[in-house]
Design an enzyme around this catalytic site. Structure first.
Site, short mmCIF file in Angstrom:
data_model
loop_
_atom_site.label_atom_id
_atom_site.label_comp_id
_atom_site.label_asym_id
_atom_site.label_seq_id
_atom_site.Cartn_x
_atom_site.Cartn_y
_atom_site.Cartn_z
N PHE A 122 0.86 -1.19 0.00
CA PHE A 122 0.00 0.00 0.00
C PHE A 122 0.89 1.24 0.00
CE2 PHE A 122 -2.72 2.92 2.74
CZ PHE A 122 -3.87 2.93 1.95
N GLU A 126 4.31 9.63 1.77
CA GLU A 126 5.39 10.22 0.95
C GLU A 126 6.35 10.96 1.88
OE1 GLU A 126 3.49 12.73 -1.96
OE2 GLU A 126 2.49 11.01 -2.91
N GLY A 130 2.51 12.48 5.46
CA GLY A 130 2.34 11.32 6.34
C GLY A 130 0.95 11.34 6.93
N ILE A 156 7.28 2.13 2.84
CA ILE A 156 6.27 1.24 2.27
C ILE A 156 6.52 -0.21 2.70
CG2 ILE A 156 5.13 0.50 0.13
CD1 ILE A 156 4.74 3.53 1.00
N ARG A 269 11.17 -16.81 38.67
CA ARG A 269 12.21 -15.96 39.26
C ARG A 269 11.99 -15.80 40.77
NH1 ARG A 269 17.28 -13.83 39.13
NH2 ARG A 269 17.32 -11.67 39.86
N GLN A 280 2.99 -8.29 45.75
CA GLN A 280 1.80 -7.58 45.25
C GLN A 280 2.13 -6.51 44.21
OE1 GLN A 280 -0.31 -6.38 48.81
NE2 GLN A 280 -1.33 -8.37 48.94
N GLN A 337 9.80 -4.55 32.81
CA GLN A 337 10.01 -4.24 34.23
C GLN A 337 9.98 -5.50 35.09
OE1 GLN A 337 10.77 -1.18 34.67
NE2 GLN A 337 11.00 -1.12 36.88
N GLU A 364 -0.37 3.01 10.13
CA GLU A 364 -1.82 2.99 9.83
C GLU A 364 -2.57 4.06 10.64
OE1 GLU A 364 -3.65 -0.67 8.77
OE2 GLU A 364 -1.74 -1.60 8.25
N THR A 366 -1.23 7.42 13.39
CA THR A 366 -0.70 7.54 14.75
C THR A 366 -1.85 7.63 15.76
OG1 THR A 366 -0.75 9.94 14.57
CG2 THR A 366 1.32 8.86 13.95
#
Ligand code: COS
Length: 381
Positions: A122, A126, A130, A156, A269, A280, A337, A364, A366
């Protein structure tokens, strides 16, 4: 809409097995080599993954949107590069033809898209266009029974692999906005089409993007999508409504994978004499992630069902894409984390996901473009 639960369950099971047994073991290899092995690509073709959303009349599976996002959740539980290869054939690289193509365009190209013989790509963005897609500068000037296309497209996806491009170009230079834009099918071998270097990206190694240059490219008038000038921008936006749902599903599946990895690590771990999952503060990160993934999943399925009902899902697609991709970024951050120091090391793979999923919030449309679409629709109602 689910047409036949039994058939769908078989498909989802086979995708899930393929992901677990064939793709996950290759994740490091693909990241290291920036290539998906040929035998994996062939297996994807054999499974019909390149034609999931193409109508059955052209040899595809003809999945409904709901079925497609359910498949998308499964596929996304491994590196996004795998899905990226066949995703453009199901999504933005083929949907212009599926949604607005003429019967002749469908008959000529869709069967080859289904088998993966050609990859569809697609070409909207350019160098200077954008988020403001309607400002694109590529031109298509009619000369007899051909159009002459000139311009450059950027970032692209799958361009290096593509056999055809859906190219949005300006046919009416007096109209500087969306109404002057038309969409064309351009075959890669056409004289004057050339590719830039493959881009070096932050993540998603194995999925390739590059510039595509069009220098006096003669395209037959019969390749004008829908055989009508001036509707190309709307074609692109309709394609993106669907594409955004697919990215929302991909974000949700990737978050599920990262959470599963984080849960496993939290059980294995040990610190302060017990598994870190017993603390928790770790549990809070796991629980928040689970709840947010569940919310995204519900949104994606609801929006997909609405699209299957024939409703306009412009708002819902943007909501789902925005929420799911942002959620995925938060889950990636928590997963790193929870892994602690190991989360920063390449061998544990979670830092790779952290980089890979960053793109979901950008391409597709922002997050900021999704906000704009949602707010505009609210205010204009
Ligand atoms: N379906 C059908 N038609 C649509 C549509 C949709 N989803 N969205 C817009 N349109 C129509 C509008 O109705 C309007 O039609 P009329 O001229 O007949 O009124 C026309 O398209 C122009 O729409 P609009 O005025 O909203 O265009 P804008 O230039 O203001 O901006 C945004 C539209 C910003 C939403 C658009 O440019 C966009 O989505 N940008 C992001 C691009 C993107 O996602 N790039 C990623 C590249 S692919 S990886």
């Amino acid at each position: 809409m689910i047409r036949d639960q039994e058939t769908l369950t078989l498909l989802l099971d086979s995708i899930s097995r393929f992901v677990r047994e064939r793709l996950v073991p290759q994740e490091h290899h693909v990241a290291d080599t920036d290539q998906i092995p040929d035998d994996i690509v062939q297996e994807m073709k054999d499974m019909g993954l390149f034609g999931m959303s193409i109508p059955e009349a052209y040899g595809g599976m003809g999945l409904t949107m709901e079925e497609e996002v359910l498949a998308g959740f499964e596929i996304a539980t491994t590196s996004p590069a795998f899905r990226s290869l066949f995703a453009t054939n199901n999504g933005i690289g083929a949907q212009g033809i599926v949604i607005d193509g003429t019967p002749a365009q469908k008959a000529k190209y869709l069967p080859k898209i289904v088998t993966g013989e050609i990859i569809g790509s697609f070409a909207l963005t350019e160098p200077d266009s954008g988020s403001d897609a309607a400002s694109l500068r590529t031109t298509a000037v009619k000369e007899g029974d051909h159009y002459l296309i000139n311009g450059t497209k950027r970032y692209i996806t799958n361009a290096p692999e593509a056999g055809i491009f859906t190219v949005m170009a300006r046919t009416d230079v007096t109209n500087k906005r969306s109404g002057g834009i038309s969409a064309f099918i351009v075959e890669k071998g056409t004289s004057g089409v050339s590719l830039g270097q493959i881009d070096k990206k932050m993540g998603q190694k194995g999925a390739h993007t590059c510039d595509v240059m069009f220098d006096n490219v003669r395209v037959p008038a019969e390749n004008l999508i829908g055989a009508k000038e001036g509707i190309g921008f709307k074609t692109a936006m309709k394609v993106l409504d669907k594409g955004r749902l697919n990215i929302a599903a991909a974000s949700t599946g990737a978050a599920e994978r990262m959470l599963a990895d984080a849960v496993r690590y939290a059980k294995e771990r040990k610190q302060f004499g017990k598994a870190i999952g017993e603390f928790q503060l770790i549990q809070a990160m796991l629980a928040d992630s689970k709840a947010e993934i569940y919310a995204a999943r519900c949104m994606v399925i609801d929006a997909a069902r609405k699209r299957d009902e024939g409703l306009n899902v412009n708002t819902e697609a943007s909501c789902a894409k925005m929420f799911a991709s942002e959620m995925c970024g938060r889950v990636a951050d928590r997963a790193v984390q929870i892994f602690g120091g190991a989360g920063y090391l390449a061998e544990y793979g979670i830092e790779r996901f952290y980089r890979d999923v960053r793109l979901f919030r950008i391409y597709e449309g922002t997050t900021q473009i999704q906000q704009l679409v949602i707010a505009r629709n609210l205010l204009s109602a």
